[in-house]
Design a protein around this motif. Sequence first.
Motif, PDB file in Angstrom:
ATOM      1  N   ARG A  99      38.364  25.748  29.562  1.00  0.00           N
ATOM      2  CA  ARG A  99      39.485  26.311  29.452  1.00  0.00           C
ATOM      3  C   ARG A  99      39.532  27.603  29.180  1.00  0.00           C
ATOM      4  NH1 ARG A  99      43.804  26.369  32.349  1.00  0.00           N
ATOM      5  NH2 ARG A  99      43.790  24.158  32.706  1.00  0.00           N
ATOM      6  N   GLU A 100      38.930  27.734  28.011  1.00  0.00           N
ATOM      7  CA  GLU A 100      38.935  29.251  27.168  1.00  0.00           C
ATOM      8  C   GLU A 100      38.218  30.218  28.015  1.00  0.00           C
ATOM      9  OE1 GLU A 100      37.003  30.617  23.081  1.00  0.00           O
ATOM     10  OE2 GLU A 100      38.226  29.207  22.896  1.00  0.00           O
ATOM     11  N   GLU A 101      36.924  29.697  28.623  1.00  0.00           N
ATOM     12  CA  GLU A 101      36.120  30.670  29.583  1.00  0.00           C
ATOM     13  C   GLU A 101      37.032  31.009  30.703  1.00  0.00           C
ATOM     14  OE1 GLU A 101      32.003  30.848  31.768  1.00  0.00           O
ATOM     15  OE2 GLU A 101      32.501  29.003  30.466  1.00  0.00           O
ATOM     16  N   TYR A 102      37.751  30.160  31.149  1.00  0.00           N
ATOM     17  CA  TYR A 102      38.503  30.376  32.563  1.00  0.00           C
ATOM     18  C   TYR A 102      39.668  31.578  32.063  1.00  0.00           C
ATOM     19  CZ  TYR A 102      42.467  29.568  35.874  1.00  0.00           C
ATOM     20  OH  TYR A 102      43.597  29.816  36.483  1.00  0.00           O
ATOM     21  N   GLU A 103      40.263  31.198  31.096  1.00  0.00           N
ATOM     22  CA  GLU A 103      41.467  32.027  30.632  1.00  0.00           C
ATOM     23  C   GLU A 103      41.029  33.429  30.082  1.00  0.00           C
ATOM     24  OE1 GLU A 103      43.495  30.236  27.413  1.00  0.00           O
ATOM     25  OE2 GLU A 103      44.559  28.598  28.666  1.00  0.00           O
ATOM     26  N   ASP A 104      39.869  33.828  29.611  1.00  0.00           N
ATOM     27  CA  ASP A 104      39.263  34.832  29.439  1.00  0.00           C
ATOM     28  C   ASP A 104      38.911  35.825  30.679  1.00  0.00           C
ATOM     29  OD1 ASP A 104      38.093  36.640  27.603  1.00  0.00           O
ATOM     30  OD2 ASP A 104      36.002  35.960  28.554  1.00  0.00           O
ATOM     31  N   PHE A 105      38.247  34.829  31.755  1.00  0.00           N
ATOM     32  CA  PHE A 105      38.002  35.531  33.028  1.00  0.00           C
ATOM     33  C   PHE A 105      39.218  35.945  33.768  1.00  0.00           C
ATOM     34  CE2 PHE A 105      37.865  34.858  37.753  1.00  0.00           C
ATOM     35  CZ  PHE A 105      36.788  35.854  38.038  1.00  0.00           C
ATOM     36  N   CYS A 106      40.456  35.247  33.564  1.00  0.00           N
ATOM     37  CA  CYS A 106      41.535  35.704  34.054  1.00  0.00           C
ATOM     38  C   CYS A 106      42.080  36.940  33.430  1.00  0.00           C
ATOM     39  CB  CYS A 106      42.489  34.518  33.955  1.00  0.00           C
ATOM     40  SG  CYS A 106      42.379  33.218  35.205  1.00  0.00           S
ATOM     41  N   GLU A 107      41.958  36.939  32.166  1.00  0.00           N
ATOM     42  CA  GLU A 107      42.671  38.147  31.502  1.00  0.00           C
ATOM     43  C   GLU A 107      41.884  39.335  31.577  1.00  0.00           C
ATOM     44  OE1 GLU A 107      45.746  38.422  29.812  1.00  0.00           O
ATOM     45  OE2 GLU A 107      46.022  36.611  30.605  1.00  0.00           O
ATOM     46  N   ARG A 108      40.554  39.242  31.514  1.00  0.00           N
ATOM     47  CA  ARG A 108      39.709  40.312  31.324  1.00  0.00           C
ATOM     48  C   ARG A 108      39.076  40.812  32.780  1.00  0.00           C
ATOM     49  NH1 ARG A 108      36.758  41.108  26.018  1.00  0.00           N
ATOM     50  NH2 ARG A 108      37.962  39.557  24.632  1.00  0.00           N
ATOM     51  N   GLU A 109      38.991  39.852  33.679  1.00  0.00           N
ATOM     52  CA  GLU A 109      38.454  40.486  34.887  1.00  0.00           C
ATOM     53  C   GLU A 109      39.438  40.431  35.910  1.00  0.00           C
ATOM     54  OE1 GLU A 109      35.348  41.775  34.970  1.00  0.00           O
ATOM     55  OE2 GLU A 109      35.018  41.053  32.830  1.00  0.00           O
ATOM     56  N   LEU A 110      40.113  39.251  36.535  1.00  0.00           N
ATOM     57  CA  LEU A 110      40.734  38.746  37.506  1.00  0.00           C
ATOM     58  C   LEU A 110      42.285  39.663  37.551  1.00  0.00           C
ATOM     59  CD1 LEU A 110      41.022  37.214  40.094  1.00  0.00           C
ATOM     60  CD2 LEU A 110      42.322  35.453  38.832  1.00  0.00           C
ATOM     61  N   LYS A 111      42.900  39.595  36.432  1.00  0.00           N
ATOM     62  CA  LYS A 111      44.260  40.227  36.481  1.00  0.00           C
ATOM     63  C   LYS A 111      44.098  41.896  36.480  1.00  0.00           C
ATOM     64  CE  LYS A 111      47.124  36.954  34.067  1.00  0.00           C
ATOM     65  NZ  LYS A 111      47.871  36.727  32.684  1.00  0.00           N
ATOM     66  N   PRO A 112      43.062  42.506  35.887  1.00  0.00           N
ATOM     67  CA  PRO A 112      43.062  43.825  35.810  1.00  0.00           C
ATOM     68  C   PRO A 112      42.534  44.383  37.087  1.00  0.00           C
ATOM     69  CG  PRO A 112      42.199  43.193  33.693  1.00  0.00           C
ATOM     70  CD  PRO A 112      42.247  42.050  34.501  1.00  0.00           C
ATOM     71  N   GLY A 113      41.710  43.650  37.619  1.00  0.00           N
ATOM     72  CA  GLY A 113      41.248  43.950  38.989  1.00  0.00           C
ATOM     73  C   GLY A 113      42.074  44.155  40.275  1.00  0.00           C
ATOM     74  N   MET A 114      43.181  43.168  39.970  1.00  0.00           N
ATOM     75  CA  MET A 114      44.186  43.170  41.057  1.00  0.00           C
ATOM     76  C   MET A 114      45.397  43.759  40.658  1.00  0.00           C
ATOM     77  SD  MET A 114      43.975  39.211  42.688  1.00  0.00           S
ATOM     78  CE  MET A 114      42.271  38.964  43.577  1.00  0.00           C
ATOM     79  N   GLN A 115      45.501  44.357  39.431  1.00  0.00           N
ATOM     80  CA  GLN A 115      46.862  45.064  38.976  1.00  0.00           C
ATOM     81  C   GLN A 115      47.415  45.878  39.954  1.00  0.00           C
ATOM     82  OE1 GLN A 115      48.167  43.711  36.164  1.00  0.00           O
ATOM     83  NE2 GLN A 115      49.866  44.722  36.520  1.00  0.00           N
ATOM     84  N   HIS A 116      46.829  46.744  40.475  1.00  0.00           N
ATOM     85  CA  HIS A 116      47.085  47.553  41.561  1.00  0.00           C
ATOM     86  C   HIS A 116      47.715  47.072  42.827  1.00  0.00           C
ATOM     87  CE1 HIS A 116      43.141  46.953  43.429  1.00  0.00           C
ATOM     88  NE2 HIS A 116      43.613  47.606  44.454  1.00  0.00           N
ATOM     89  N   LEU A 117      47.591  45.730  43.090  1.00  0.00           N
ATOM     90  CA  LEU A 117      47.998  45.169  44.057  1.00  0.00           C
ATOM     91  C   LEU A 117      49.519  44.328  43.916  1.00  0.00           C
ATOM     92  CD1 LEU A 117      44.756  43.363  45.259  1.00  0.00           C
ATOM     93  CD2 LEU A 117      45.951  45.487  46.397  1.00  0.00           C
TER      94      LEU A 117
END
Length: 96
Positions: free
Chosen positions: A63-81
């Motif tokens: 779970r911690e690795e998942y949350e870290d991926f979402c916060e550091r990679e997924l959200k910033p990568g899609m923020q402009h959308l």
Amino acid sequence: MQTIVTKLEIAKVKSFAVRRKDWRVSLEGTRESEKGPLTIAAEVFELTPSLVVVEVKMKAGNREEYEDFCERELKPGMQHLVHHTASVPDIPSDTE
């Protein structure tokens, strides 16, 4: 919608194997952890031509690795959308 799927596929750079079928993307981590590789499913739903919803959920792993991926990679990568709207004023309910 294609832009969103392409952004999700970029995860292969971050140690994920990526599988795609239509508007579904499956990300499977190549690193083993205590609970096995992190596996994430994402599905894109087009509500209207200008409004889509991306459902992302952890299928396996830490779970911690998942949350870290979402916060550091997924959200910033899609923020402009993401479309931000002005706050909606509180509307009283029928029970007040």
